[in-house]
Design a protein around this motif. Sequence first.
Motif, PDB file in Angstrom:
ATOM      1  N   GLU A  65       0.872  -1.217   0.055  1.00 13.73           N
ATOM      2  CA  GLU A  65       0.089  -0.040   0.053  1.00 13.73           C
ATOM      3  C   GLU A  65       0.901   1.290  -0.118  1.00 13.73           C
ATOM      4  O   GLU A  65       1.977   1.255   0.642  1.00 13.73           O
ATOM      5  CB  GLU A  65      -0.880   0.153   1.267  1.00 13.73           C
ATOM      6  N   GLY A  66       0.498   2.296  -0.591  1.00  8.99           N
ATOM      7  CA  GLY A  66       1.180   3.672  -0.894  1.00  8.99           C
ATOM      8  C   GLY A  66       1.643   4.311   0.678  1.00  8.99           C
ATOM      9  O   GLY A  66       2.716   4.674   0.882  1.00  8.99           O
ATOM     10  N   TYR A  71       8.508   1.841   4.343  1.00  4.65           N
ATOM     11  CA  TYR A  71       9.175   0.717   5.040  1.00  4.65           C
ATOM     12  C   TYR A  71      10.225   0.106   3.728  1.00  4.65           C
ATOM     13  O   TYR A  71      11.051  -0.843   4.379  1.00  4.65           O
ATOM     14  CB  TYR A  71       8.309  -0.244   5.548  1.00  4.65           C
ATOM     15  N   PHE A  72      10.031   0.382   2.815  1.00  7.16           N
ATOM     16  CA  PHE A  72      10.804  -0.249   1.599  1.00  7.16           C
ATOM     17  C   PHE A  72      11.707   0.642   1.029  1.00  7.16           C
ATOM     18  O   PHE A  72      12.746   0.170   0.631  1.00  7.16           O
ATOM     19  CB  PHE A  72       9.995  -0.825   0.638  1.00  7.16           C
ATOM     20  N   THR A  73      11.692   2.110   1.363  1.00  2.00           N
ATOM     21  CA  THR A  73      12.716   2.990   0.722  1.00  2.00           C
ATOM     22  C   THR A  73      13.862   3.290   2.029  1.00  2.00           C
ATOM     23  O   THR A  73      13.280   3.795   2.935  1.00  2.00           O
ATOM     24  CB  THR A  73      11.835   4.224   0.385  1.00  2.00           C
ATOM     25  N   LYS A 103      -1.855 -12.684   1.136  1.00  2.00           N
ATOM     26  CA  LYS A 103      -2.550 -11.397   0.723  1.00  2.00           C
ATOM     27  C   LYS A 103      -1.476 -10.312   0.494  1.00  2.00           C
ATOM     28  O   LYS A 103      -0.435 -10.507   0.939  1.00  2.00           O
ATOM     29  CB  LYS A 103      -3.783 -10.915   1.446  1.00  2.00           C
ATOM     30  N   ARG A 104      -2.137  -9.530  -0.153  1.00  2.00           N
ATOM     31  CA  ARG A 104      -0.994  -8.204  -0.523  1.00  2.00           C
ATOM     32  C   ARG A 104      -1.775  -7.005   0.069  1.00  2.00           C
ATOM     33  O   ARG A 104      -1.067  -5.790   0.214  1.00  2.00           O
ATOM     34  CB  ARG A 104      -0.683  -8.081  -1.851  1.00  2.00           C
ATOM     35  N   ARG A 105      -2.984  -7.079   0.569  1.00  2.00           N
ATOM     36  CA  ARG A 105      -3.632  -5.793   0.905  1.00  2.00           C
ATOM     37  C   ARG A 105      -4.283  -6.161   2.332  1.00  2.00           C
ATOM     38  O   ARG A 105      -4.263  -7.511   2.865  1.00  2.00           O
ATOM     39  CB  ARG A 105      -4.770  -5.517  -0.011  1.00  2.00           C
ATOM     40  N   PHE A 106      -5.072  -5.124   2.775  1.00  2.00           N
ATOM     41  CA  PHE A 106      -5.556  -5.513   4.299  1.00  2.00           C
ATOM     42  C   PHE A 106      -6.400  -6.480   4.292  1.00  2.00           C
ATOM     43  O   PHE A 106      -6.293  -7.394   5.035  1.00  2.00           O
ATOM     44  CB  PHE A 106      -6.342  -4.188   4.860  1.00  2.00           C
TER      45      PHE A 106
END
Length: 191
Positions: A65-66, A71-73, A103-106
């Motif tokens: 999620e945007g 957390y990834f940068t 899953k990849r979203r909430f």
Amino acid sequence: MISEKYALMIIDMQKDFVLPNAPLCIGGAAETLPRIGELLEAFRVRGLPVIHVIRHHRADGVDVEGIREKYFTGGPGFAVPGTEGAEIVDELTPLANEYVLVKRRFSAFMQTELDFILRRLGVNHLVICGTQWPVCIRTTIFDALAFDYRVTSIVDATSARSSDVAEANIRDIAAMGVSCVEAGRFIRECL
């Protein structure tokens, strides 16, 4: 009266969300482990379906999620397959006959095969626990209601960053018709 066919859904109990000092440790998640363990054992003994819902994200975070890109940068990210943090905590290790849904979203329903699995199993009532209330738990519950599943939320086996957040979410979902009970009571009265 419609016969209940239960499935237990344990949401996001991965090391990156549960262990102290993990990237997205949710306060209180570790404390729910004994009650989630009791539920898990009760479902296993009765041969009822168990679905471990987990997150996985690509190492570059392109699928996160945007609001969580940060957390990834410049950081290691979270729930990246092949890392220890993406693993389910040891206390809840799935058995071979249990389902692990990525899953990849909430919501556990969003762009996953969850609804297909539940319908094939004949499940009509979801028992939901894990972490955390205002996002993954709540959105999964909302989507379950939209798909016409009955839902029980196990309040002492679900965590949030604070008791205020947990209490507000419990009030909201109870007002929508979700049964909100403690693990021991659910096991005694429903299984």
